[in-house]
Design an enzyme around this catalytic site. Sequence first.
Site, PDB file in Angstrom:
ATOM      1  N   CYS A  85       0.811  -1.231   0.127  1.00  0.00           N
ATOM      2  CA  CYS A  85      -0.031  -0.021   0.084  1.00  0.00           C
ATOM      3  C   CYS A  85       0.845   1.475  -0.067  1.00  0.00           C
ATOM      4  O   CYS A  85       1.622   1.561  -0.937  1.00  0.00           O
ATOM      5  CB  CYS A  85      -0.868   0.033   1.098  1.00  0.00           C
ATOM      6  SG  CYS A  85      -2.387   1.155   0.880  1.00  0.00           S
ATOM      7  N   HIS A 194      -3.507  -5.614   1.238  1.00  0.00           N
ATOM      8  CA  HIS A 194      -2.750  -5.993   2.488  1.00  0.00           C
ATOM      9  C   HIS A 194      -2.672  -7.240   2.659  1.00  0.00           C
ATOM     10  O   HIS A 194      -3.572  -7.733   3.621  1.00  0.00           O
ATOM     11  CB  HIS A 194      -3.511  -5.072   3.564  1.00  0.00           C
ATOM     12  CG  HIS A 194      -3.136  -3.455   3.420  1.00  0.00           C
ATOM     13  ND1 HIS A 194      -2.329  -2.942   4.232  1.00  0.00           N
ATOM     14  CD2 HIS A 194      -3.866  -2.555   2.828  1.00  0.00           C
ATOM     15  CE1 HIS A 194      -2.288  -1.891   3.815  1.00  0.00           C
ATOM     16  NE2 HIS A 194      -3.276  -1.414   2.741  1.00  0.00           N
ATOM     17  N   GLU A 196      -0.968  -8.549   5.043  1.00  0.00           N
ATOM     18  CA  GLU A 196      -0.634  -8.750   6.414  1.00  0.00           C
ATOM     19  C   GLU A 196      -1.723  -8.684   7.003  1.00  0.00           C
ATOM     20  O   GLU A 196      -1.842  -9.053   8.334  1.00  0.00           O
ATOM     21  CB  GLU A 196       0.452  -7.654   6.901  1.00  0.00           C
ATOM     22  CG  GLU A 196      -0.050  -6.195   7.125  1.00  0.00           C
ATOM     23  CD  GLU A 196      -0.477  -5.418   5.932  1.00  0.00           C
ATOM     24  OE1 GLU A 196      -0.588  -6.155   4.902  1.00  0.00           O
ATOM     25  OE2 GLU A 196      -0.215  -4.441   5.997  1.00  0.00           O
TER      26      GLU A 196
END
Lengths: 231, 82
Positions: A85, A194, A196
């Site tokens: 990002c 994302h 994560e």
Amino acid sequence: MRVGVITFPGSLDDRDALRAVRLAGGEPVSLWHDDHDLQGVDALIIPGGFSYGDYLRCGAIAAHSPIMREVIDAANKGLPVLGICNGFQVLVEAHLLDGGLIRNDHGTFIRRDQKLRVENVDTAWTNTYELGQEITIPLKNGEGGFIADDETLKRLEGEGLVTFRYLDVNPNGSLNDIAGLRNARGNVVGLMPHPEHAVEAGFGPDADRMQSGTDGLAMFVSVLTDTVLSK
Amino acid sequence: MPTVIVEVMPKEVLLDPAGKATARALQRFGDGEITDVRIGKRFEITLNTDVTPELLEHIGELARDVLSNQVIEDVTSIHVAD
């Protein structure tokens, strides 16, 4: 294997990235934007957020922060670097990846569980995915529209550097549905969504069961089992 | 103290969503004479020394490498303020 995560003023997802490294089996290492020390890490993540308030341009001031001199040097020598990002925006501003990222074409911030297709698995960060695998990970951005001039776009497609493509919905007007890119060497990868945030069942996007999606974990596992760069 | 003005605009070929949204707002106040708005940036750089050609060239480099991203923007003007 030690994986560093750089924190800038305004980083949001640095802790999540550190946690993802730990869940994948790596040793997370916190790095600070104002240092000139990568602490000998074996790989590096530039996390999401709004570094320096996104002043000037998203990722632009971060790309010129002290630690980036070492990051650019190490990346050019083959150190695996993942930009997520805002981190993708930093890599683009640092010229480690091609193209640019501009405000979403519809003008609003978007948050959704986003389906992607893995388009390239010959990178430090995607080698445990299968080519063409469809994954779902969260997306959340206001300035995620990928753009490049025709010549660059043709080269990115021709050389197979597009690493992730949006499926079903293009959430921000990105050209050719591009969600993520790699460099020619395959050690540097950047993407807007994302991974994560999709590494532990119960805290990810909805999948078979509510919030059970863990499609992002393989990205952090890939770098630990990286065979691409040792080829 | 002299001030150097640097102006940066999004590239003509690119969509400027912020400009588009602003244009739509302005159009509510007119009779259809406003057709488009594009939003750029103006930097006012204050110096503690006289402006030399070398210094102006240096600021030009900074404008190209830092103040703008050549992939998405153009530096449209660099001039010394009156």
